[in-house]
Design a protein around this motif. Structure first.
Motif, PDB file in Angstrom:
ATOM      1  N   THR A 381       0.819  -1.305   0.096  1.00 40.84           N
ATOM      2  CA  THR A 381       0.074  -0.039   0.005  1.00 40.84           C
ATOM      3  C   THR A 381       0.895   1.168   0.031  1.00 40.84           C
ATOM      4  O   THR A 381       1.790   1.295   0.899  1.00 40.84           O
ATOM      5  CB  THR A 381      -0.963   0.062   1.269  1.00 40.84           C
ATOM      6  N   VAL A 382       0.673   2.204  -1.001  1.00 41.06           N
ATOM      7  CA  VAL A 382       1.635   3.191  -1.132  1.00 41.06           C
ATOM      8  C   VAL A 382       0.594   4.634  -1.087  1.00 41.06           C
ATOM      9  O   VAL A 382      -0.284   4.798  -1.923  1.00 41.06           O
ATOM     10  CB  VAL A 382       2.249   3.469  -2.492  1.00 41.06           C
ATOM     11  N   ARG A 383       1.053   5.360   0.118  1.00 41.18           N
ATOM     12  CA  ARG A 383       0.260   6.521  -0.116  1.00 41.18           C
ATOM     13  C   ARG A 383       1.131   7.832  -0.274  1.00 41.18           C
ATOM     14  O   ARG A 383       2.170   7.842   0.323  1.00 41.18           O
ATOM     15  CB  ARG A 383      -0.263   6.615   1.492  1.00 41.18           C
ATOM     16  N   PHE A 384       0.722   8.765  -0.829  1.00 39.32           N
ATOM     17  CA  PHE A 384       1.702   9.833  -1.398  1.00 39.32           C
ATOM     18  C   PHE A 384       0.696  10.956  -1.739  1.00 39.32           C
ATOM     19  O   PHE A 384      -0.327  11.150  -1.946  1.00 39.32           O
ATOM     20  CB  PHE A 384       2.615   9.403  -2.406  1.00 39.32           C
ATOM     21  N   ARG A 385       1.619  12.142  -1.988  1.00 37.49           N
ATOM     22  CA  ARG A 385       0.956  13.447  -2.421  1.00 37.49           C
ATOM     23  C   ARG A 385       1.328  13.245  -4.034  1.00 37.49           C
ATOM     24  O   ARG A 385       2.167  13.445  -4.352  1.00 37.49           O
ATOM     25  CB  ARG A 385       1.310  14.556  -1.756  1.00 37.49           C
ATOM     26  N   GLN A 386       0.051  13.462  -4.582  1.00 43.93           N
ATOM     27  CA  GLN A 386       0.459  13.474  -6.231  1.00 43.93           C
ATOM     28  C   GLN A 386       0.123  14.785  -6.955  1.00 43.93           C
ATOM     29  O   GLN A 386      -0.965  15.437  -6.413  1.00 43.93           O
ATOM     30  CB  GLN A 386      -0.822  12.649  -6.842  1.00 43.93           C
ATOM     31  N   ILE A 387       1.201  15.312  -7.448  1.00 46.75           N
ATOM     32  CA  ILE A 387       1.097  16.820  -8.240  1.00 46.75           C
ATOM     33  C   ILE A 387       0.945  16.717  -9.475  1.00 46.75           C
ATOM     34  O   ILE A 387       1.995  16.221 -10.293  1.00 46.75           O
ATOM     35  CB  ILE A 387       2.327  17.725  -7.708  1.00 46.75           C
ATOM     36  N   TYR A 388      -0.329  16.820 -10.052  1.00 46.57           N
ATOM     37  CA  TYR A 388      -0.501  16.657 -11.345  1.00 46.57           C
ATOM     38  C   TYR A 388      -0.536  18.018 -12.047  1.00 46.57           C
ATOM     39  O   TYR A 388      -1.366  19.084 -11.384  1.00 46.57           O
ATOM     40  CB  TYR A 388      -1.802  15.963 -11.545  1.00 46.57           C
ATOM     41  N   ASN A 389       0.067  18.049 -13.234  1.00 50.04           N
ATOM     42  CA  ASN A 389      -0.091  19.377 -13.975  1.00 50.04           C
ATOM     43  C   ASN A 389      -0.176  19.258 -15.678  1.00 50.04           C
ATOM     44  O   ASN A 389       0.632  18.465 -16.037  1.00 50.04           O
ATOM     45  CB  ASN A 389       1.127  20.331 -13.815  1.00 50.04           C
ATOM     46  N   SER A 390      -1.194  19.785 -16.098  1.00 46.18           N
ATOM     47  CA  SER A 390      -1.246  19.569 -17.708  1.00 46.18           C
ATOM     48  C   SER A 390      -1.693  20.958 -18.398  1.00 46.18           C
ATOM     49  O   SER A 390      -1.775  21.807 -17.274  1.00 46.18           O
ATOM     50  CB  SER A 390      -2.503  18.602 -18.039  1.00 46.18           C
ATOM     51  N   ASN A 391      -1.706  20.941 -19.432  1.00 50.15           N
ATOM     52  CA  ASN A 391      -2.254  22.299 -20.079  1.00 50.15           C
ATOM     53  C   ASN A 391      -3.569  22.834 -19.789  1.00 50.15           C
ATOM     54  O   ASN A 391      -3.908  23.838 -20.093  1.00 50.15           O
ATOM     55  CB  ASN A 391      -1.843  22.319 -21.583  1.00 50.15           C
ATOM     56  N   ARG A 392      -4.323  22.093 -19.043  1.00 44.46           N
ATOM     57  CA  ARG A 392      -5.713  22.192 -18.616  1.00 44.46           C
ATOM     58  C   ARG A 392      -5.867  22.483 -17.113  1.00 44.46           C
ATOM     59  O   ARG A 392      -6.950  23.160 -16.885  1.00 44.46           O
ATOM     60  CB  ARG A 392      -6.737  21.619 -19.407  1.00 44.46           C
TER      61      ARG A 392
END
Length: 419
Positions: A381-392
């Protein structure tokens, strides 16, 4: 621009700590050198031209004496030149000036280990892990340090009591860090040794059968025949003839009862149940070996766990990288055949929807920060902070991935937002 050491340290821990030391994350440096200078020094190091690389590094440090990156590179060069004391001084000062960087601690520990200072190496690696709990290189090095300390404990135990009866199979297993992990003497061997030293238990008195009474019993004595005394000799030379000897009446022999065999003297054989020999107390070598067994078992278990955590973290990072690279094939391959789709749709429907959403983006970056990994059996089980960035869209959120080990790969079984 991070640099990697082109060679592993040559003498570190007789080969068991031959980890490639990587320079990364040195963004805390006060000064930043030009990319061209870093590239030139890196090229010289790859070609083994350490003397020339050191000259260029010193030139940069003359202008920027507190530049963490160049100081770190200088430590690497000195280590490759087998100038251990100078390299230790460089990395020690870096840990003082930049205590949040794990890499100087790791390299300092490797140099300590190469000099046989395993306790100092262990302490320094603990500092590296404290600054970055997921620093895989430091975790692997720490497992090797514990294994080496366990091996040393065995050698010391044999020096303390070289004549101790330590079974050879146990010693072999210890040196391979497997096998008998309970410590002490192997029970089967102990019982065999004790039995060989015990006095023989005498047999209980046996009543012999009647057919052998003539050889095992003492017959009742028959009275000797009565003989009349000779008369006093007369002066004449001829003695009177002796009176005839009367035959005694035969004595009727009574029926003999079997006589039990007399007990032998205690000096020859003990009578009754012998007192068992008390168990021998474990020797110093046994105690030390038992501690070493437990330490080696703990180190081996820790090393296996950290190895699995490293593999799981690599799988998660590869998943994020494939997503960032718009590599749909590699992205979908990160999910196992048992993946639970979020809306209950078929695997194909989910895959088609993910492909369309990824390919329509102009660019995507996905970063995994502060991962926490828990492994039980073949499930992670992996818990983490996801930083997602796209052109939208830009999203910073918590993410949880559940992976299972399938063959030699860790694949995603479940994916959900939140902790």
């Amino acid at each position: 621009m991070p640099l990697a050491s082109p060679h592993t340290y040559r003498n570190a821990l007789r080969g068991i700590l031959s980890k490639t030391v990587i320079l990364s994350g040195l963004i805390a440096a006060i000064y930043s050198v030009q990319a061209s200078e870093v590239s030139d020094i890196s090229k010289l190091m790859r070609n083994g031209q350490y003397a020339d690389a050191l000259v260029k590094t010193d030139a940069v440090l003359a202008k920027h004496p507190r530049d963490a990156q160049m100081r770190f590179v200088k430590g690497l060069i000195l280590a490759e030149q087998n100038k251990s004391a100078e390299a230790i001084a460089i990395f020690s000062k870096l840990t003082e000036d930049f205590p949040d960087l794990p890499e100087p601690y790791n390299n300092l520990a490797v140099l300590y280990a190469a000099n046989g200072q395993y306790d100092k190496a262990r302490t320094t690696l603990d500092m590296a892990i404290r600054t970055n709990p997921t620093y895989a290189t430091a975790l692997e090095n720490l497992g090797d340090i514990y294994a080496k300390l366990a091996s040393q404990a065995y050698d010391k135990a044999l020096q303390i009591d070289p004549g101790s009866n330590v079974p050879q199979p146990k010693l072999t297993l210890v040196r391979t860090l497997s096998g008998n992990i309970t410590g002490g003497t192997i029970p089967k061997l102990a019982s065999a040794n004790t039995a060989s030293n015990k006095p023989s238990t005498p047999a209980a008195p046996v009543v012999p059968p009647t057919t052998t009474t003539t050889t095992t019993t003492t017959p009742t004595p028959t009275p000797a025949p009565e003989i009349k005394p000779k008369p006093e000799p007369k002066p004449e030379p001829k003695p009177e003839p002796a009176a005839p000897v009367e035959k005694p009446k035969p004595v009727e022999k009574p029926v003999e009862k079997p006589t039990p065999k007399p007990a032998e003297k205690p000096a020859d054989k003990p009578v009754g149940k012998p007192v068992e020999k008390p168990a021998e107390k474990p020797s110093k070598a046994d105690k030390a070996a038992e501690k070493a067994d437990k330490a080696s078992a703990k180190a081996a278990e820790s090393a296996r766990e950290e190895k699995d955590k490293t593999a799981v973290l690599a799988a998660v990072n590869n998943w994020a990288k494939a997503w960032s690279d718009l590599d749909v094939k590699s992205y979908l391959a990160a999910y196992g055949s048992d993946f639970q789709t979020p809306k209950g749709e078929t695997r194909k429907e989910w895959a088609d929807e993910r492909r369309a959403r990824i390919e329509e983006k102009g660019h995507i970056t996905v970063k995994v920060e502060a991962p926490q990994i828990a492994i039980k059996n073949d499930t992670a089980t992996v818990r983490f902070r996801q930083i997602y960035n796209s052109n939208r869209l830009t999203v910073n959120s918590r993410k949880t991935l559940i992976l299972t080990k399938q063959g030699n790969k860790w694949l995603i079984k479940q994916e959900r937002s939140g902790g």
